[in-house]
Motif scaffolding. Structure first.
Motif, PDB file in Angstrom:
ATOM      1  N   PHE A 105       0.824  -1.202   0.000  1.00 47.94           N
ATOM      2  CA  PHE A 105       0.000   0.000   0.000  1.00 47.94           C
ATOM      3  C   PHE A 105       0.863   1.258   0.000  1.00 47.94           C
ATOM      4  O   PHE A 105       2.065   1.206   0.308  1.00 47.94           O
ATOM      5  N   THR A 106       0.216   2.369  -0.307  1.00 52.93           N
ATOM      6  CA  THR A 106       0.806   3.694  -0.136  1.00 52.93           C
ATOM      7  C   THR A 106      -0.177   4.535   0.652  1.00 52.93           C
ATOM      8  O   THR A 106      -1.362   4.602   0.304  1.00 52.93           O
ATOM      9  N   ALA A 107       0.305   5.164   1.716  1.00 51.67           N
ATOM     10  CA  ALA A 107      -0.492   6.087   2.522  1.00 51.67           C
ATOM     11  C   ALA A 107       0.141   7.474   2.390  1.00 51.67           C
ATOM     12  O   ALA A 107       1.333   7.636   2.636  1.00 51.67           O
ATOM     13  N   THR A 108      -0.663   8.453   1.987  1.00 50.52           N
ATOM     14  CA  THR A 108      -0.134   9.816   1.830  1.00 50.52           C
ATOM     15  C   THR A 108      -0.540  10.656   3.035  1.00 50.52           C
ATOM     16  O   THR A 108      -1.570  10.416   3.668  1.00 50.52           O
ATOM     17  N   TYR A 109       0.302  11.635   3.337  1.00 50.92           N
ATOM     18  CA  TYR A 109       0.066  12.471   4.509  1.00 50.92           C
ATOM     19  C   TYR A 109       0.605  13.878   4.278  1.00 50.92           C
ATOM     20  O   TYR A 109       1.372  14.136   3.349  1.00 50.92           O
ATOM     21  N   LEU A 110       0.200  14.774   5.158  1.00 48.77           N
ATOM     22  CA  LEU A 110       0.689  16.146   5.185  1.00 48.77           C
ATOM     23  C   LEU A 110       1.206  16.392   6.596  1.00 48.77           C
ATOM     24  O   LEU A 110       0.488  16.157   7.572  1.00 48.77           O
ATOM     25  N   GLU A 111       2.447  16.831   6.700  1.00 44.78           N
ATOM     26  CA  GLU A 111       3.052  17.074   8.003  1.00 44.78           C
ATOM     27  C   GLU A 111       3.855  18.362   7.941  1.00 44.78           C
ATOM     28  O   GLU A 111       4.789  18.474   7.149  1.00 44.78           O
ATOM     29  N   ARG A 112       3.445  19.318   8.763  1.00 47.53           N
ATOM     30  CA  ARG A 112       4.110  20.627   8.811  1.00 47.53           C
ATOM     31  C   ARG A 112       4.225  21.262   7.426  1.00 47.53           C
ATOM     32  O   ARG A 112       5.261  21.804   7.050  1.00 47.53           O
ATOM     33  N   GLY A 113       3.149  21.139   6.647  1.00 47.13           N
ATOM     34  CA  GLY A 113       3.105  21.737   5.321  1.00 47.13           C
ATOM     35  C   GLY A 113       3.786  20.942   4.230  1.00 47.13           C
ATOM     36  O   GLY A 113       3.760  21.342   3.067  1.00 47.13           O
ATOM     37  N   ASN A 114       4.401  19.831   4.565  1.00 49.41           N
ATOM     38  CA  ASN A 114       5.083  18.999   3.577  1.00 49.41           C
ATOM     39  C   ASN A 114       4.282  17.732   3.316  1.00 49.41           C
ATOM     40  O   ASN A 114       3.905  17.029   4.249  1.00 49.41           O
ATOM     41  N   ARG A 115       4.083  17.449   2.038  1.00 53.61           N
ATOM     42  CA  ARG A 115       3.369  16.238   1.649  1.00 53.61           C
ATOM     43  C   ARG A 115       4.365  15.083   1.587  1.00 53.61           C
ATOM     44  O   ARG A 115       5.486  15.250   1.133  1.00 53.61           O
ATOM     45  N   GLY A 116       3.939  13.919   2.049  1.00 56.23           N
ATOM     46  CA  GLY A 116       4.799  12.747   2.023  1.00 56.23           C
ATOM     47  C   GLY A 116       3.982  11.498   1.786  1.00 56.23           C
ATOM     48  O   GLY A 116       2.748  11.543   1.690  1.00 56.23           O
ATOM     49  N   ALA A 117       4.678  10.381   1.686  1.00 57.33           N
ATOM     50  CA  ALA A 117       3.999   9.102   1.465  1.00 57.33           C
ATOM     51  C   ALA A 117       4.790   7.993   2.135  1.00 57.33           C
ATOM     52  O   ALA A 117       6.015   8.036   2.198  1.00 57.33           O
ATOM     53  N   VAL A 118       4.063   7.031   2.638  1.00 58.38           N
ATOM     54  CA  VAL A 118       4.645   5.804   3.172  1.00 58.38           C
ATOM     55  C   VAL A 118       4.223   4.703   2.219  1.00 58.38           C
ATOM     56  O   VAL A 118       3.025   4.470   2.027  1.00 58.38           O
ATOM     57  N   ARG A 119       5.189   4.053   1.610  1.00 53.77           N
ATOM     58  CA  ARG A 119       4.879   2.886   0.771  1.00 53.77           C
ATOM     59  C   ARG A 119       5.459   1.687   1.481  1.00 53.77           C
ATOM     60  O   ARG A 119       6.639   1.701   1.857  1.00 53.77           O
ATOM     61  N   GLU A 120       4.626   0.678   1.668  1.00 57.00           N
ATOM     62  CA  GLU A 120       5.074  -0.481   2.439  1.00 57.00           C
ATOM     63  C   GLU A 120       4.450  -1.753   1.879  1.00 57.00           C
ATOM     64  O   GLU A 120       3.313  -1.748   1.420  1.00 57.00           O
ATOM     65  N   HIS A 121       5.214  -2.814   1.931  1.00 56.26           N
ATOM     66  CA  HIS A 121       4.730  -4.163   1.650  1.00 56.26           C
ATOM     67  C   HIS A 121       4.758  -4.859   3.011  1.00 56.26           C
ATOM     68  O   HIS A 121       5.822  -5.218   3.496  1.00 56.26           O
ATOM     69  N   SER A 122       3.607  -4.981   3.636  1.00 55.45           N
ATOM     70  CA  SER A 122       3.499  -5.420   5.025  1.00 55.45           C
ATOM     71  C   SER A 122       3.181  -6.898   5.135  1.00 55.45           C
ATOM     72  O   SER A 122       2.460  -7.460   4.317  1.00 55.45           O
ATOM     73  N   ARG A 123       3.659  -7.483   6.218  1.00 54.86           N
ATOM     74  CA  ARG A 123       3.387  -8.895   6.521  1.00 54.86           C
ATOM     75  C   ARG A 123       2.420  -8.978   7.698  1.00 54.86           C
ATOM     76  O   ARG A 123       2.579  -8.283   8.706  1.00 54.86           O
ATOM     77  N   PHE A 124       1.433  -9.851   7.559  1.00 52.97           N
ATOM     78  CA  PHE A 124       0.428 -10.093   8.587  1.00 52.97           C
ATOM     79  C   PHE A 124       0.357 -11.590   8.861  1.00 52.97           C
ATOM     80  O   PHE A 124       0.542 -12.399   7.951  1.00 52.97           O
ATOM     81  N   VAL A 125       0.090 -11.946  10.106  1.00 51.03           N
ATOM     82  CA  VAL A 125      -0.092 -13.352  10.474  1.00 51.03           C
ATOM     83  C   VAL A 125      -1.270 -13.443  11.441  1.00 51.03           C
ATOM     84  O   VAL A 125      -1.688 -12.443  12.026  1.00 51.03           O
ATOM     85  N   ARG A 126      -1.748 -14.661  11.613  1.00 53.59           N
ATOM     86  CA  ARG A 126      -2.764 -14.886  12.650  1.00 53.59           C
ATOM     87  C   ARG A 126      -2.035 -15.175  13.960  1.00 53.59           C
ATOM     88  O   ARG A 126      -1.117 -15.980  14.011  1.00 53.59           O
ATOM     89  N   HIS A 127      -2.476 -14.496  14.997  1.00 50.68           N
ATOM     90  CA  HIS A 127      -1.931 -14.704  16.337  1.00 50.68           C
ATOM     91  C   HIS A 127      -3.124 -14.871  17.266  1.00 50.68           C
ATOM     92  O   HIS A 127      -3.979 -13.985  17.354  1.00 50.68           O
TER      93      HIS A 127
END
Length: 141
Positions: A105-127
């Motif tokens: 996924f990619t999550a976009t954000y605005l922080e202190r007037g600067n636009r950014g993005a977090v792109r991540e390929h995340s791992r999930f498991v059942r616990h």
């Protein structure tokens, strides 16, 4: 001197708001249900609800849905960060009959007037029967 009532954040999410995760449901019907205790049926659903938890500032949910082996003591949410949107690029496994799954996924954000993005390929498991976030997969070479 009169007390001022703080103004609500312009991106405040209510139960009737569209869900921040981008699906066509209200927050209450979608990620709000997860935050209230309804288990995520898939890894992607959990990832979307975790994104929404960042939007609404629900640190306890983020910690509760993080695998105990990789969970930090605290998330450290910054209320000056405004999450702008989520794009899911794809997922593998992570369904009702799986024990593991990944979501990119990619999550976009605005922080202190600067636009950014977090792109991540995340791992999930059942616990203990529930989907939990493990962490990002290393970048492919």
């Amino acid at each position: 001197m009169p007390r001022r009532t703080p103004r609500p954040r312009p991106d405040a999410v209510t139960a009737a708001s569209p869900c921040p995760c981008g699906l066509s449901a209200t927050y209450r019907e979608c990620c709000g249900a997860r935050h209230a205790g309804s288990p995520a049926p898939t890894a992607e659903s959990l990832m979307r609800s975790r994104y929404s938890a960042f939007v609404v500032g629900d640190e306890p949910y983020l910690l509760r849905t993080w695998h105990p082996d990789t969970r930090p003591d605290r998330v450290g949410l910054d209320d000056r960060t405004r999450w702008l949107g989520l794009e899911v690029h794809g997922s593998t496994d992570g369904g009702s009959f799986h024990q593991e799954g990944t979501v990119e996924f990619t999550a976009t954000y605005l922080e202190r007037g600067n636009r950014g993005a977090v792109r991540e390929h995340s791992r999930f498991v059942r616990h203990e029967g529930a989907w939990v976030y493990v962490g990002p997969l290393p970048p492919s070479v």
